[in-house]
Design an enzyme around this catalytic site. Structure first.
Site, PDB file in Angstrom:
ATOM      1  CG  HIS A 308     -15.932  40.511 -15.343  1.00  0.00           C
ATOM      2  ND1 HIS A 308     -16.637  40.026 -16.415  1.00  0.00           N
ATOM      3  CD2 HIS A 308     -16.425  41.723 -15.061  1.00  0.00           C
ATOM      4  CE1 HIS A 308     -17.510  40.952 -16.788  1.00  0.00           C
ATOM      5  NE2 HIS A 308     -17.426  41.992 -15.988  1.00  0.00           N
ATOM      6  CG  ASP A 366     -16.838  47.444  -9.888  1.00  0.00           C
ATOM      7  OD1 ASP A 366     -17.148  46.385 -10.435  1.00  0.00           O
ATOM      8  OD2 ASP A 366     -17.455  48.513 -10.058  1.00  0.00           O
TER       9      ASP A 366
HETATM   10  C1  SDX Z   1     -19.338  44.136 -12.409  1.00  0.00           C
HETATM   11  O1  SDX Z   1     -21.422  41.291 -15.865  1.00  0.00           O
HETATM   12  C2  SDX Z   1     -20.788  42.397 -15.990  1.00  0.00           C
HETATM   13  O2  SDX Z   1     -20.411  42.782 -17.082  1.00  0.00           O
HETATM   14  C3  SDX Z   1     -20.586  43.162 -14.701  1.00  0.00           C
HETATM   15  C4  SDX Z   1     -19.795  44.458 -14.825  1.00  0.00           C
HETATM   16  C5  SDX Z   1     -20.494  45.468 -15.702  1.00  0.00           C
HETATM   17  O3  SDX Z   1     -19.794  46.358 -16.211  1.00  0.00           O
HETATM   18  O4  SDX Z   1     -21.753  45.405 -15.789  1.00  0.00           O
HETATM   19  O5  SDX Z   1     -18.519  44.199 -15.335  1.00  0.00           O
HETATM   20  C6  SDX Z   1     -19.625  45.126 -13.465  1.00  0.00           C
HETATM   21  O6  SDX Z   1     -20.257  43.658 -11.803  1.00  0.00           O
HETATM   22  C7  SDX Z   1     -17.896  43.683 -12.193  1.00  0.00           C
HETATM   23  C8  SDX Z   1     -17.786  42.557 -11.106  1.00  0.00           C
HETATM   24  C9  SDX Z   1     -17.876  43.241  -9.749  1.00  0.00           C
HETATM   25  N1  SDX Z   1     -18.011  42.232  -8.674  1.00  0.00           N
HETATM   26  C10 SDX Z   1     -17.035  42.002  -7.787  1.00  0.00           C
HETATM   27  O7  SDX Z   1     -15.910  42.505  -7.836  1.00  0.00           O
HETATM   28  C11 SDX Z   1     -17.434  41.073  -6.648  1.00  0.00           C
HETATM   29  C12 SDX Z   1     -16.349  40.001  -6.452  1.00  0.00           C
HETATM   30  N2  SDX Z   1     -16.339  39.143  -7.642  1.00  0.00           N
HETATM   31  C13 SDX Z   1     -17.101  37.880  -7.528  1.00  0.00           C
HETATM   32  O8  SDX Z   1     -18.315  38.029  -6.849  1.00  0.00           O
HETATM   33  C14 SDX Z   1     -17.173  37.158  -8.876  1.00  0.00           C
HETATM   34  O9  SDX Z   1     -15.920  37.195  -9.424  1.00  0.00           O
HETATM   35  C15 SDX Z   1     -18.172  37.605  -9.934  1.00  0.00           C
HETATM   36  C16 SDX Z   1     -19.563  37.644  -9.414  1.00  0.00           C
HETATM   37  C17 SDX Z   1     -17.802  38.952 -10.458  1.00  0.00           C
HETATM   38  C18 SDX Z   1     -18.101  36.593 -11.069  1.00  0.00           C
HETATM   39  O10 SDX Z   1     -18.477  35.394 -10.546  1.00  0.00           O
HETATM   40  P1  SDX Z   1     -18.684  34.084 -11.515  1.00  0.00           P
HETATM   41  O11 SDX Z   1     -18.272  34.342 -12.903  1.00  0.00           O
HETATM   42  O12 SDX Z   1     -20.077  33.579 -11.309  1.00  0.00           O
HETATM   43  O13 SDX Z   1     -17.600  33.132 -11.007  1.00  0.00           O
HETATM   44  P2  SDX Z   1     -17.843  32.129  -9.836  1.00  0.00           P
HETATM   45  O14 SDX Z   1     -18.589  32.802  -8.731  1.00  0.00           O
HETATM   46  O15 SDX Z   1     -18.413  30.891 -10.427  1.00  0.00           O
HETATM   47  O16 SDX Z   1     -16.355  31.903  -9.313  1.00  0.00           O
HETATM   48  C19 SDX Z   1     -15.515  31.031 -10.021  1.00  0.00           C
HETATM   49  C20 SDX Z   1     -14.495  30.600  -8.966  1.00  0.00           C
HETATM   50  C21 SDX Z   1     -15.169  30.151  -7.671  1.00  0.00           C
HETATM   51  O17 SDX Z   1     -14.315  29.186  -7.070  1.00  0.00           O
HETATM   52  P3  SDX Z   1     -14.727  27.610  -7.211  1.00  0.00           P
HETATM   53  O18 SDX Z   1     -16.137  27.474  -6.675  1.00  0.00           O
HETATM   54  O19 SDX Z   1     -14.652  27.312  -8.707  1.00  0.00           O
HETATM   55  O20 SDX Z   1     -13.715  26.888  -6.387  1.00  0.00           O
HETATM   56  O21 SDX Z   1     -13.675  31.734  -8.607  1.00  0.00           O
HETATM   57  C22 SDX Z   1     -13.882  32.042  -7.248  1.00  0.00           C
HETATM   58  C23 SDX Z   1     -15.170  31.371  -6.801  1.00  0.00           C
HETATM   59  O22 SDX Z   1     -15.123  31.060  -5.422  1.00  0.00           O
HETATM   60  N3  SDX Z   1     -13.995  33.502  -7.156  1.00  0.00           N
HETATM   61  C24 SDX Z   1     -13.417  34.252  -6.231  1.00  0.00           C
HETATM   62  C25 SDX Z   1     -13.771  35.570  -6.563  1.00  0.00           C
HETATM   63  N4  SDX Z   1     -14.558  35.578  -7.649  1.00  0.00           N
HETATM   64  C26 SDX Z   1     -14.704  34.285  -8.019  1.00  0.00           C
HETATM   65  N5  SDX Z   1     -12.640  33.953  -5.176  1.00  0.00           N
HETATM   66  C27 SDX Z   1     -12.211  34.986  -4.430  1.00  0.00           C
HETATM   67  N6  SDX Z   1     -12.498  36.294  -4.671  1.00  0.00           N
HETATM   68  C28 SDX Z   1     -13.269  36.610  -5.736  1.00  0.00           C
HETATM   69  N7  SDX Z   1     -13.554  37.889  -5.964  1.00  0.00           N
END
Ligand code: SDX
Length: 431
Positions: A308, A366
């Site tokens: 998140h 989710d």
């Molecule tokens: C919702 O914003 C909100 O409030 C949203 C929400 C709401 O109620 O409105 O809460 C609803 O959208 C919840 C989130 C649902 N999405 C998912 O479950 C999809 C999977 N999650 C990722 O796409 C991700 O975690 C996000 C998009 C939710 C958050 O991404 P960020 O904060 O932009 O973090 P990032 O992409 O910069 O990741 C940080 C690190 C990265 O590694 P590095 O580049 O630093 O090496 O964490 C890793 C990412 O690769 N990472 C993951 C991961 N999520 C982040 N690695 C593996 N699996 C994951 N799910």
């Protein structure tokens, strides 16, 4: 805005600028950069807005480190256990919990606006049966402005109120109709003797051929899913609604824009993507393969339902949702559901893995909502429409708050331009 005498000092090319700061009632102080461009001829740069407060708000507060979510100051776990969705809608819209009389009046108002204009049924018939229900919802909600002209003037407080009630009341009907259309069953009209969540289940699962009785445990779980998804600060879809509204677009167009943004798998589409991921994993022995992919820097694959932008320890909604998942699965006798087994083992292995611990990745809201909806009999394509239904009150509350802001101006971000500067056209024979 809380008074703050602190200032931020910025030195650019030897010249010093003092920027005012503001203190919130919760969260980090903010540096007010509204005059920075005019004073220093520089932009700030923050793709994804990870460090940018786009507005001030009094509706919802998240403390990502503490795993805290407050709606008008009330913790989400208390609202989920003691309140119900329409009462939370009143709280988000008007700022305070309603008296018994206010709640009865509000629920009566919503209940008596759940039908949609009969001619709107034709909109559904213009879609293919296999259209994704989110496509249908974007289209039908956007088209509401063509039927409800008397609630599109955003400068009229009464029309804003009417549009708010119409959207909250009609979203379950539209979502249920999108589902019925996709499975080739007749539309089911709302019933005024059922509460909001029970009515939605009735419109989704009853058929003319037989009596359908809503199970109170399922309608309670449905209501809790609505409550847990109601609002969440300035997430991507809420920011979309605010940006659309800043141009003066009508409420139905703004909410349709929010639905479109929520559809993405990184946002509201994650519950559908999460279930599809669990089905792709199939059996617990394949989990390590998927965790390895999620950890592989050269692979963009991510575990859906994990991580998140704001929560960096746990998502308090997931904690409550997990309790509901256990209740529903026990009731339905599907606690041995293979998908649930994979989900529970995936959660266990991911949380034990140093990669997820150091990147603070854990199941979000989710991860569990999809499991409950699957157990209730919803197809994965209906997961995000249900999220959109629940989030409508959050979008509307934020939309109303922004329209009441005397400082409101059209949102118009700038950019860091890295393209070509002016150059002369070259005739094709010379290229
Ligand atoms: C919702 O914003 C909100 O409030 C949203 C929400 C709401 O109620 O409105 O809460 C609803 O959208 C919840 C989130 C649902 N999405 C998912 O479950 C999809 C999977 N999650 C990722 O796409 C991700 O975690 C996000 C998009 C939710 C958050 O991404 P960020 O904060 O932009 O973090 P990032 O992409 O910069 O990741 C940080 C690190 C990265 O590694 P590095 O580049 O630093 O090496 O964490 C890793 C990412 O690769 N990472 C993951 C991961 N999520 C982040 N690695 C593996 N699996 C994951 N799910």
């Amino acid at each position: 805005m809380a008074e703050n005498t602190d200032t931020a000092t910025l030195t650019i090319k030897g010249k010093t600028y003092e920027l005012p700061m503001h203190s919130p009632t919760g969260g980090p102080d903010v540096i007010d950069i509204r005059k920075l461009y005019g004073q220093a001829d520089v932009f700030t740069y923050d793709p994804g807005f990870t460090s940018t407060a786009a507005c001030d708000s009094t509706i919802t507060f998240i403390d990502g480190d503490k795993g805290e979510l407050l709606h008008r100051g009330y913790p989400i776990d208390q609202l989920a256990s003691k309140s119900h969705y329409l009462e939370v809608c009143y709280l988000l819209l008007y700022g305070e919990l309603p008296s018994a009389e206010q709640l009865e009046e509000f629920e009566c108002l919503v209940t008596n606006h759940t039908m949609i204009h009969e001619q709107m049924h034709n909109f559904f018939r213009g879609f293919r049966r296999d259209a994704h229900p989110m496509a249908t919802m974007v289209g039908v909600v956007g088209a509401m402005s063509a039927f409800y002209h008397d609630s599109t003037d955003i400068n009229d407080a009464h029309q804003r109120e009417v549009a708010s009630i119409r959207l909250i009341a009609k979203m379950p009907t539209i979502a249920a109709m999108a589902y019925k259309y996709s499975v080739g069953q007749p539309f089911v009209y709302p019933r005024n003797d059922l509460d909001y969540a029970a009515n939605f289940l009735h419109m989704c699962f009853s058929v003319p051929a037989e009596q359908y009785n809503v199970n109170p445990i399922l309608s309670r779980a449905m209501d809790r899913i609505f409550t847990l998804h109601a609002d969440h600060e300035q997430n991507a879809s809420t920011s979309t609604v605010r940006l659309a509204s800043s141009s003066g677009a009508n409420p139905f167009a703004c909410i349709a824009a929010g639905i479109a943004c929520l559809w993405g798998p990184a946002h509201g589409g994650a519950n559908q993507a999460c279930l599809e991921m669990l089905k792709e994993i199939g059996t617990p022995d394949r989990i390590p393969e998927f965790i390895a992919r999620a950890k592989d820097k050269n692979d963009s694959y991510r575990l859906m339902g994990f991580g998140h932008r704001v929560y960096k320890n746990f998502d308090p909604r997931a904690t409550v949702m997990k309790e509901s998942a256990d209740e529903v699965l026990d009731l339905l006798g599907v606690e041995n559901n293979p998908i649930l087994q994979v989900a529970k083992e995936l959660e266990k292995q991911a949380l034990a893995d140093p990669y997820f611990a150091e990147k603070k990745l854990f199941p979000n809201v989710d991860f569990y909502s999809g499991i409950i909806l699957e157990a209730m009999g919803f197809p994965t394509s209906m997961f995000t429409p249900i999220f959109a239904l629940a989030r409508t009150v959050g979008w509307i509350s934020q939309w109303k708050e922004q329209l009441a802001d005397p400082q409101l101006k059209i949102g118009r971000p700038r950019q860091l331009y890295l393209g070509e500067m002016a150059r002369d056209y070259v005739d094709i024979e010379k290229r």
